[in-house]
Design an enzyme around this catalytic site. Structure first.
Site, PDB file in Angstrom:
ATOM      1  CG  HIS A 238      82.629  25.302  31.341  1.00  0.00           C
ATOM      2  ND1 HIS A 238      83.103  26.001  30.252  1.00  0.00           N
ATOM      3  CD2 HIS A 238      83.577  24.364  31.597  1.00  0.00           C
ATOM      4  CE1 HIS A 238      84.278  25.529  29.884  1.00  0.00           C
ATOM      5  NE2 HIS A 238      84.595  24.533  30.678  1.00  0.00           N
ATOM      6  CE1 TYR A 242      86.262  20.602  29.272  1.00  0.00           C
ATOM      7  CE2 TYR A 242      84.866  21.390  31.043  1.00  0.00           C
ATOM      8  CZ  TYR A 242      85.963  21.558  30.217  1.00  0.00           C
ATOM      9  OH  TYR A 242      86.753  22.668  30.326  1.00  0.00           O
ATOM     10  CG  HIS A 389      86.622  29.302  22.749  1.00  0.00           C
ATOM     11  ND1 HIS A 389      87.692  28.467  23.001  1.00  0.00           N
ATOM     12  CD2 HIS A 389      85.654  28.930  23.630  1.00  0.00           C
ATOM     13  CE1 HIS A 389      87.385  27.632  23.989  1.00  0.00           C
ATOM     14  NE2 HIS A 389      86.147  27.885  24.378  1.00  0.00           N
ATOM     15  CG  PHE A 390      81.430  28.701  20.640  1.00  0.00           C
ATOM     16  CD1 PHE A 390      80.608  28.456  19.566  1.00  0.00           C
ATOM     17  CD2 PHE A 390      81.229  29.863  21.374  1.00  0.00           C
ATOM     18  CE1 PHE A 390      79.622  29.337  19.209  1.00  0.00           C
ATOM     19  CE2 PHE A 390      80.241  30.766  21.032  1.00  0.00           C
ATOM     20  CZ  PHE A 390      79.438  30.499  19.939  1.00  0.00           C
ATOM     21  CG  HIS A 391      82.030  28.176  15.261  1.00  0.00           C
ATOM     22  ND1 HIS A 391      81.559  29.189  16.051  1.00  0.00           N
ATOM     23  CD2 HIS A 391      80.953  27.727  14.554  1.00  0.00           C
ATOM     24  CE1 HIS A 391      80.264  29.363  15.830  1.00  0.00           C
ATOM     25  NE2 HIS A 391      79.866  28.485  14.932  1.00  0.00           N
ATOM     26  NE  ARG A 452      78.480  35.116  21.907  1.00  0.00           N
ATOM     27  CZ  ARG A 452      78.314  34.061  22.723  1.00  0.00           C
ATOM     28  NH1 ARG A 452      78.914  34.029  23.916  1.00  0.00           N
ATOM     29  NH2 ARG A 452      77.589  33.039  22.358  1.00  0.00           N
ATOM     30  NE  ARG A 453      74.368  34.728  22.078  1.00  0.00           N
ATOM     31  CZ  ARG A 453      74.000  34.169  23.213  1.00  0.00           C
ATOM     32  NH1 ARG A 453      73.816  34.909  24.278  1.00  0.00           N
ATOM     33  NH2 ARG A 453      73.803  32.878  23.300  1.00  0.00           N
TER      34      ARG A 453
HETATM   35 FE1  HAS Z   1      85.140  26.934  26.165  1.00  0.00          FE
HETATM   36  C1  HAS Z   1      83.081  29.730  26.256  1.00  0.00           C
HETATM   37  C2  HAS Z   1      87.004  28.224  28.737  1.00  0.00           C
HETATM   38  C3  HAS Z   1      86.942  23.979  26.399  1.00  0.00           C
HETATM   39  C4  HAS Z   1      82.829  25.368  24.157  1.00  0.00           C
HETATM   40  N1  HAS Z   1      83.320  27.456  25.354  1.00  0.00           N
HETATM   41  C5  HAS Z   1      82.662  28.653  25.486  1.00  0.00           C
HETATM   42  C6  HAS Z   1      81.446  28.624  24.738  1.00  0.00           C
HETATM   43  C7  HAS Z   1      81.352  27.362  24.175  1.00  0.00           C
HETATM   44  C8  HAS Z   1      82.541  26.653  24.566  1.00  0.00           C
HETATM   45  C9  HAS Z   1      80.211  26.829  23.332  1.00  0.00           C
HETATM   46  O1  HAS Z   1      86.747  30.429  30.818  1.00  0.00           O
HETATM   47  C10 HAS Z   1      80.487  29.783  24.557  1.00  0.00           C
HETATM   48  C11 HAS Z   1      79.389  29.847  25.523  1.00  0.00           C
HETATM   49  C12 HAS Z   1      78.523  31.045  25.232  1.00  0.00           C
HETATM   50  O2  HAS Z   1      77.732  30.967  24.265  1.00  0.00           O
HETATM   51  O3  HAS Z   1      78.662  32.062  25.902  1.00  0.00           O
HETATM   52  N2  HAS Z   1      86.719  26.270  27.298  1.00  0.00           N
HETATM   53  C13 HAS Z   1      87.364  26.968  28.254  1.00  0.00           C
HETATM   54  C14 HAS Z   1      88.489  26.203  28.772  1.00  0.00           C
HETATM   55  C15 HAS Z   1      88.464  24.997  28.104  1.00  0.00           C
HETATM   56  C16 HAS Z   1      87.336  25.047  27.199  1.00  0.00           C
HETATM   57  C17 HAS Z   1      89.479  26.621  29.811  1.00  0.00           C
HETATM   58  N3  HAS Z   1      84.960  25.059  25.392  1.00  0.00           N
HETATM   59  C18 HAS Z   1      85.788  23.991  25.636  1.00  0.00           C
HETATM   60  C19 HAS Z   1      85.293  22.819  24.965  1.00  0.00           C
HETATM   61  C20 HAS Z   1      84.132  23.204  24.315  1.00  0.00           C
HETATM   62  C21 HAS Z   1      83.938  24.613  24.602  1.00  0.00           C
HETATM   63  C22 HAS Z   1      85.896  21.451  25.049  1.00  0.00           C
HETATM   64  C23 HAS Z   1      83.184  22.412  23.486  1.00  0.00           C
HETATM   65  C24 HAS Z   1      83.363  21.191  23.052  1.00  0.00           C
HETATM   66  N4  HAS Z   1      85.070  28.653  27.256  1.00  0.00           N
HETATM   67  C25 HAS Z   1      85.915  28.956  28.291  1.00  0.00           C
HETATM   68  C26 HAS Z   1      85.478  30.230  28.889  1.00  0.00           C
HETATM   69  C27 HAS Z   1      84.353  30.650  28.195  1.00  0.00           C
HETATM   70  C28 HAS Z   1      84.130  29.644  27.168  1.00  0.00           C
HETATM   71  C29 HAS Z   1      86.083  30.942  30.024  1.00  0.00           C
HETATM   72  C30 HAS Z   1      83.525  31.916  28.464  1.00  0.00           C
HETATM   73  C31 HAS Z   1      83.991  32.998  27.586  1.00  0.00           C
HETATM   74  C32 HAS Z   1      83.190  34.267  27.739  1.00  0.00           C
HETATM   75  O4  HAS Z   1      83.792  35.257  28.173  1.00  0.00           O
HETATM   76  O5  HAS Z   1      81.988  34.298  27.450  1.00  0.00           O
HETATM   77  C33 HAS Z   1      89.433  23.852  28.346  1.00  0.00           C
HETATM   78  O6  HAS Z   1      88.728  22.700  28.699  1.00  0.00           O
HETATM   79  C34 HAS Z   1      90.320  23.608  27.166  1.00  0.00           C
HETATM   80  C35 HAS Z   1      91.405  22.592  27.449  1.00  0.00           C
HETATM   81  C36 HAS Z   1      91.962  22.070  26.164  1.00  0.00           C
HETATM   82  C37 HAS Z   1      93.243  21.886  25.890  1.00  0.00           C
HETATM   83  C38 HAS Z   1      93.648  21.367  24.532  1.00  0.00           C
HETATM   84  C39 HAS Z   1      94.001  19.889  24.553  1.00  0.00           C
HETATM   85  C40 HAS Z   1      94.233  19.390  23.170  1.00  0.00           C
HETATM   86  C41 HAS Z   1      93.924  18.152  22.743  1.00  0.00           C
HETATM   87  C42 HAS Z   1      94.208  17.787  21.302  1.00  0.00           C
HETATM   88  C43 HAS Z   1      95.596  17.216  21.150  1.00  0.00           C
HETATM   89  C44 HAS Z   1      95.969  17.025  19.733  1.00  0.00           C
HETATM   90  C45 HAS Z   1      96.437  15.896  19.212  1.00  0.00           C
HETATM   91  C46 HAS Z   1      96.724  15.859  17.746  1.00  0.00           C
HETATM   92  C47 HAS Z   1      96.631  14.656  19.979  1.00  0.00           C
HETATM   93  C48 HAS Z   1      94.309  22.179  26.880  1.00  0.00           C
HETATM   94  C49 HAS Z   1      93.371  17.112  23.627  1.00  0.00           C
HETATM   95  C50 HAS Z   1      98.185  15.689  17.455  1.00  0.00           C
HETATM   96  C51 HAS Z   1      98.321  15.621  15.992  1.00  0.00           C
HETATM   97  C52 HAS Z   1      99.337  15.059  15.327  1.00  0.00           C
HETATM   98  C53 HAS Z   1      99.316  15.012  13.868  1.00  0.00           C
HETATM   99  C54 HAS Z   1     100.470  14.464  15.994  1.00  0.00           C
HETATM  100  C1  HEM Z   2      77.165  31.038  16.306  1.00  0.00           C
HETATM  101  C2  HEM Z   2      78.813  30.402  11.788  1.00  0.00           C
HETATM  102  C3  HEM Z   2      78.675  25.589  12.415  1.00  0.00           C
HETATM  103  C4  HEM Z   2      77.413  26.254  17.028  1.00  0.00           C
HETATM  104  C5  HEM Z   2      77.713  31.277  15.061  1.00  0.00           C
HETATM  105  C6  HEM Z   2      78.142  32.558  14.572  1.00  0.00           C
HETATM  106  C7  HEM Z   2      78.591  32.394  13.304  1.00  0.00           C
HETATM  107  C8  HEM Z   2      78.474  30.991  12.985  1.00  0.00           C
HETATM  108  C9  HEM Z   2      79.130  33.456  12.383  1.00  0.00           C
HETATM  109  C10 HEM Z   2      78.139  33.835  15.396  1.00  0.00           C
HETATM  110  C11 HEM Z   2      76.857  34.524  15.331  1.00  0.00           C
HETATM  111  C12 HEM Z   2      76.755  35.688  16.282  1.00  0.00           C
HETATM  112  O1  HEM Z   2      77.408  35.712  17.340  1.00  0.00           O
HETATM  113  O2  HEM Z   2      75.979  36.607  15.963  1.00  0.00           O
HETATM  114  C13 HEM Z   2      78.857  29.046  11.544  1.00  0.00           C
HETATM  115  C14 HEM Z   2      79.207  28.430  10.291  1.00  0.00           C
HETATM  116  C15 HEM Z   2      79.156  27.066  10.469  1.00  0.00           C
HETATM  117  C16 HEM Z   2      78.787  26.836  11.843  1.00  0.00           C
HETATM  118  C17 HEM Z   2      79.586  29.177   9.036  1.00  0.00           C
HETATM  119  C18 HEM Z   2      79.414  25.976   9.483  1.00  0.00           C
HETATM  120  C19 HEM Z   2      78.865  25.944   8.304  1.00  0.00           C
HETATM  121  C20 HEM Z   2      78.417  25.357  13.750  1.00  0.00           C
HETATM  122  C21 HEM Z   2      78.484  24.071  14.399  1.00  0.00           C
HETATM  123  C22 HEM Z   2      78.153  24.263  15.699  1.00  0.00           C
HETATM  124  C23 HEM Z   2      77.845  25.671  15.867  1.00  0.00           C
HETATM  125  C24 HEM Z   2      78.866  22.766  13.713  1.00  0.00           C
HETATM  126  C25 HEM Z   2      78.045  23.279  16.822  1.00  0.00           C
HETATM  127  C26 HEM Z   2      77.934  21.990  16.693  1.00  0.00           C
HETATM  128  C27 HEM Z   2      77.146  27.588  17.200  1.00  0.00           C
HETATM  129  C28 HEM Z   2      76.642  28.164  18.427  1.00  0.00           C
HETATM  130  C29 HEM Z   2      76.549  29.544  18.205  1.00  0.00           C
HETATM  131  C30 HEM Z   2      77.034  29.793  16.874  1.00  0.00           C
HETATM  132  C31 HEM Z   2      76.299  27.417  19.704  1.00  0.00           C
HETATM  133  C32 HEM Z   2      76.132  30.603  19.215  1.00  0.00           C
HETATM  134  C33 HEM Z   2      74.723  30.994  19.058  1.00  0.00           C
HETATM  135  C34 HEM Z   2      74.395  32.114  20.012  1.00  0.00           C
HETATM  136  O3  HEM Z   2      75.208  33.022  20.234  1.00  0.00           O
HETATM  137  O4  HEM Z   2      73.300  32.057  20.573  1.00  0.00           O
HETATM  138  N1  HEM Z   2      77.929  30.334  14.089  1.00  0.00           N
HETATM  139  N2  HEM Z   2      78.587  28.048  12.454  1.00  0.00           N
HETATM  140  N3  HEM Z   2      78.034  26.299  14.668  1.00  0.00           N
HETATM  141  N4  HEM Z   2      77.355  28.589  16.284  1.00  0.00           N
HETATM  142 FE1  HEM Z   2      77.971  28.312  14.387  1.00  0.00          FE
END
Ligand code: HAS
Ligand code: HEM
Length: 572
Positions: A238, A242, A389-391, A452-453
């Site tokens: 996790h 960050y 979520h993670f895309h 998924r997967r």
């Molecule tokens: Fe997540 C699963 C909870 C953040 C990535 N997360 C994943 C997985 C990935 C991932 C890759 O609690 C899948 C892992 C796997 O393969 O099984 N995540 C959270 C929570 C946060 C969070 C509470 N995740 C991230 C970030 C990631 C990421 C960052 C990558 C970079 N996540 C989970 C949980 C799972 C999970 C469970 C497990 C799920 C399961 O059941 O398997 C928090 O850190 C999020 C806090 C974020 C905010 C948003 C702040 C917004 C900002 C932008 C502001 C916008 C502006 C634009 C300024 C509160 C900072 C304004 C625009 C104008 C034009 C004015």
């Molecule tokens: C998994 C599509 C780009 C990270 C997946 C899955 C899809 C997908 C459909 C789910 C597969 C499954 O659960 O069976 C795409 C498409 C992309 C893209 C269309 C853009 C052309 C990216 C990028 C990242 C990323 C830019 C990260 C930098 C991942 C990861 C998984 C995943 C970590 C999970 C693999 C796993 O479950 O083991 N993607 N993806 N993807 N993608 Fe992407």
């Protein structure tokens, strides 16, 4: 990059041209390696999106010649995008920034050695991945077992990132000794805090891979405990998110205001945000394991609350960065409650990539909070909701930010010019639209329990026959095509730029430092209490380690006392 509006920090000049050239070259190598990995990883994505759109291309002879199975492709996609692209980009970016920020001299031989070692690790892991001997997905959970070379390569890759930690922290520490009583400049502060966080976070995976998986894959252990291994994995797994997003935050805080013609809101608050991440990023990993046995509900609940707390620094970031954008837009004559947003430089791909990344992160963050709630988790866990979520977190908040950063960083490093702002803009806007459509389709399918997967395109007719998923399925397929077009546009611009001739001194594209409305000041003696409290990063680093040990110690102790050793499986 607009000219600064007032007194703005400049990177201290580095007069030794050979040293500067070598520093820039090693950074460029990291960044280019990162984008090569992303290119290959992303090309597999559309096949997966089409799979979730009900279209199976894995029996196509061309695809079959490259990928033995859906899962080999998914393993390559996850490893190359989420692990390799991020780590290489971040290692270059967060080595270069603090060195330039302090005008420091680092040992370039060591910097090159680290890059070469990381690349060697990558190549070692790539061999079994490409030959279908490490089809383990990017989480490589045992009892699925791959070739030892995969684990050894992965360990070398992660280990090399710890060498970058050592080099950056040592450089900062030398600067502190040479500048007693001075406040660490913001960009260095953010970089050092992030590297420290990563060093604490990475311990879990290092223990797992070095202590368990490598000896197991070499046949030295008769089995491993899958649950212990998974828990160590999520110790890192996790917090790694960050490690992926904070390097983008560095740009959002320090550089985006300048791109927009505005100012960073508050350096003291920014420092607080990074300290909270240092302390609180790691002891939250059990939110990935609500469904797992042998971890008590007490610890699951504690990690859930700590997860909610780690959303706080991101919320602080959301308000601070929005305020700095509003500051910029109003300075350009923007009016109204939301009308000011129209004055932002949306046609500048460096800016729009990163602000679109932020917008996607608002939705990704909200989804994260749903995932973290133990009451919602059973609905979404292991469903297509999670890739949704993670895309929009790592796949957009991080990736699109890095894509935007590269558009000024490469000209800065190489003296080459961006060949076309229009094509770059088309690429970043289509990435944003594509990922929004993708996220909608995947979250929606997840709510119907589509897993998924899974190669659902080969089984969906039977399993999901009665589900009303035609619309989300179609959305996912369409998103795959949009993202393919977007990626081709982006890589066309990127590679054309890289292959073009150098036309100017890279320093003509400066590091886009922003002025701060509320700076941290230069001297600790006169700085605010918040600045003084956040300055002792070394002590905070130790505290972060202690907190992780407290939050994981009892959980690991229970798992260790109930070890269940399982032999390896090779499924694909
Ligand atoms: Fe997540 C699963 C909870 C953040 C990535 N997360 C994943 C997985 C990935 C991932 C890759 O609690 C899948 C892992 C796997 O393969 O099984 N995540 C959270 C929570 C946060 C969070 C509470 N995740 C991230 C970030 C990631 C990421 C960052 C990558 C970079 N996540 C989970 C949980 C799972 C999970 C469970 C497990 C799920 C399961 O059941 O398997 C928090 O850190 C999020 C806090 C974020 C905010 C948003 C702040 C917004 C900002 C932008 C502001 C916008 C502006 C634009 C300024 C509160 C900072 C304004 C625009 C104008 C034009 C004015
Ligand atoms: C998994 C599509 C780009 C990270 C997946 C899955 C899809 C997908 C459909 C789910 C597969 C499954 O659960 O069976 C795409 C498409 C992309 C893209 C269309 C853009 C052309 C990216 C990028 C990242 C990323 C830019 C990260 C930098 C991942 C990861 C998984 C995943 C970590 C999970 C693999 C796993 O479950 O083991 N993607 N993806 N993807 N993608 Fe992407």
């Amino acid at each position: 990059i607009p000219a600064p509006s007032g007194a703005v920090r400049q990177a201290p000049p580095i007069t030794d041209a050979a040293y500067l050239a070598s520093l820039k070259r090693v950074t460029q190598y990291y960044v280019v390696t990162a984008f090569l990995a992303l290119f290959i990883g992303v090309m597999i994505g559309p096949l997966q999106a089409l799979n979730y759109g009900g279209i199976n291309l894995y029996d196509n002879p061309v695809v079959k010649a490259i990928l033995k199975s859906y899962y080999q492709g998914l393993s390559l996609h996850g490893v190359l995008n989420a692990l390799v692209f991020t780590q290489f980009f971040i290692s270059g970016w967060m080595l270069y920034l603090p060195v330039r920020d302090l005008g420091a001299r680092i040992n370039m031989r060591f910097a090159w050695f680290t890059y070469i070692l990381m690349t060697a690790g990558l190549l070692m892991a790539a061999v079994p991945l490409l030959t279908n001997r490490a089809t383990l997905l990017y989480t490589f959970y045992p009892p699925m077992q791959g070739d030892a070379l995969f684990y050894i390569g992965a360990a070398i890759m992660v280990g090399s990132s710890l060498l970058v930690v050592g080099q950056v922290v040592l450089m900062w520490w030398n600067w502190k000794r040479a500048n007693p009583g001075k406040v660490t400049p913001l960009v260095t502060f953010m970089s050092v805090a992030t590297w420290m966080m990563w060093s604490v976070a990475s311990l879990g995976i290092v223990i797992e891979v070095v202590g368990m998986l490598i000896p197991w894959s070499l046949g030295l252990y008769r089995g491993v405990d899958p649950l212990l291994s998974k828990t160590l994995f999520w110790w890192t797994g996790h917090a790694i998110v960050y490690f992926w997003v904070l390097p983008a935050y560095i740009s959002w805080y320090a550089f985006i205001p300048r791109h927009a013609g505005g100012r960073t809101v508050s350096e003291p608050i920014t420092r607080l945000v990074f300290v909270i991440f240092l302390l609180n990023s790691t002891p939250v990993g059990i939110h990935h394991q609500y469904a797992d046995p042998n971890i008590s509900n007490v610890w699951k609940t504690i990690h859930m609350f700590l997860t909610f707390m780690i959303a706080v620094p991101s919320l602080l970031t959301a308000f601070s960065v929005t305020a700095s954008l509003e500051d910029a837009a109003r300075a350009r004559g923007g009016r109204g409650l939301f009308g000011w947003t129209l004055k932002l430089p949306w046609g500048n791909a460096i800016f729009s990539a990163q602000v679109l990344a932020m917008i996607s992160f608002i939705l990704g963050g909200a989804g994260g909070i749903v995932n973290a709630s133990s009451s919602f988790s059973p609905v979404v866990h292991n469903t297509a909701w999670i890739p949704g979520h993670f895309h929009i977190t790592v796949g957009t908040a991080t990736t699109l930010s890095f894509m935007g950063i590269a558009l000024w960083l490469i000209p800065h490093l190489t003296g080459k010019r961006l060949p076309s702002m229009r094509v770059a803009s088309a690429a970043v806007w289509t990435w944003f639209v594509g990922m929004m459509v993708f996220a909608l389709g995947m979250h929606w399918q997840g709510l119907y329990g589509v897993t998924r997967r899974a190669q659902v395109s080969a089984t969906a007719q039977d399993v999901y026959r009665d589900m009303p998923i035609a619309i989300p399925t179609a959305l996912t397929a369409i998103s795959g095509i949009i993202l393919l077009v977007s990626a081709l546009l982006y890589f066309y611009v990127l590679f054309r730029m890289l292959l073009s001739k150098r036309v100017e001194n890279g320093e003509n594209t400066p590091i886009p430092y922003s002025e701060a409305i509320s700076p941290a000041g230069e001297n600790l003696a006169t700085a605010s209490p918040l600045v003084r409290a956040t300055e002792p990063l070394l002590a905070l680093w130790v505290l972060a380690l202690v907190l992780v040990l407290l939050m994981y110690g009892p959980v690991l102790a229970r798992l260790l006392s109930n070890l269940e050793l399982v032999p390896g499986w090779r499924l694909y």
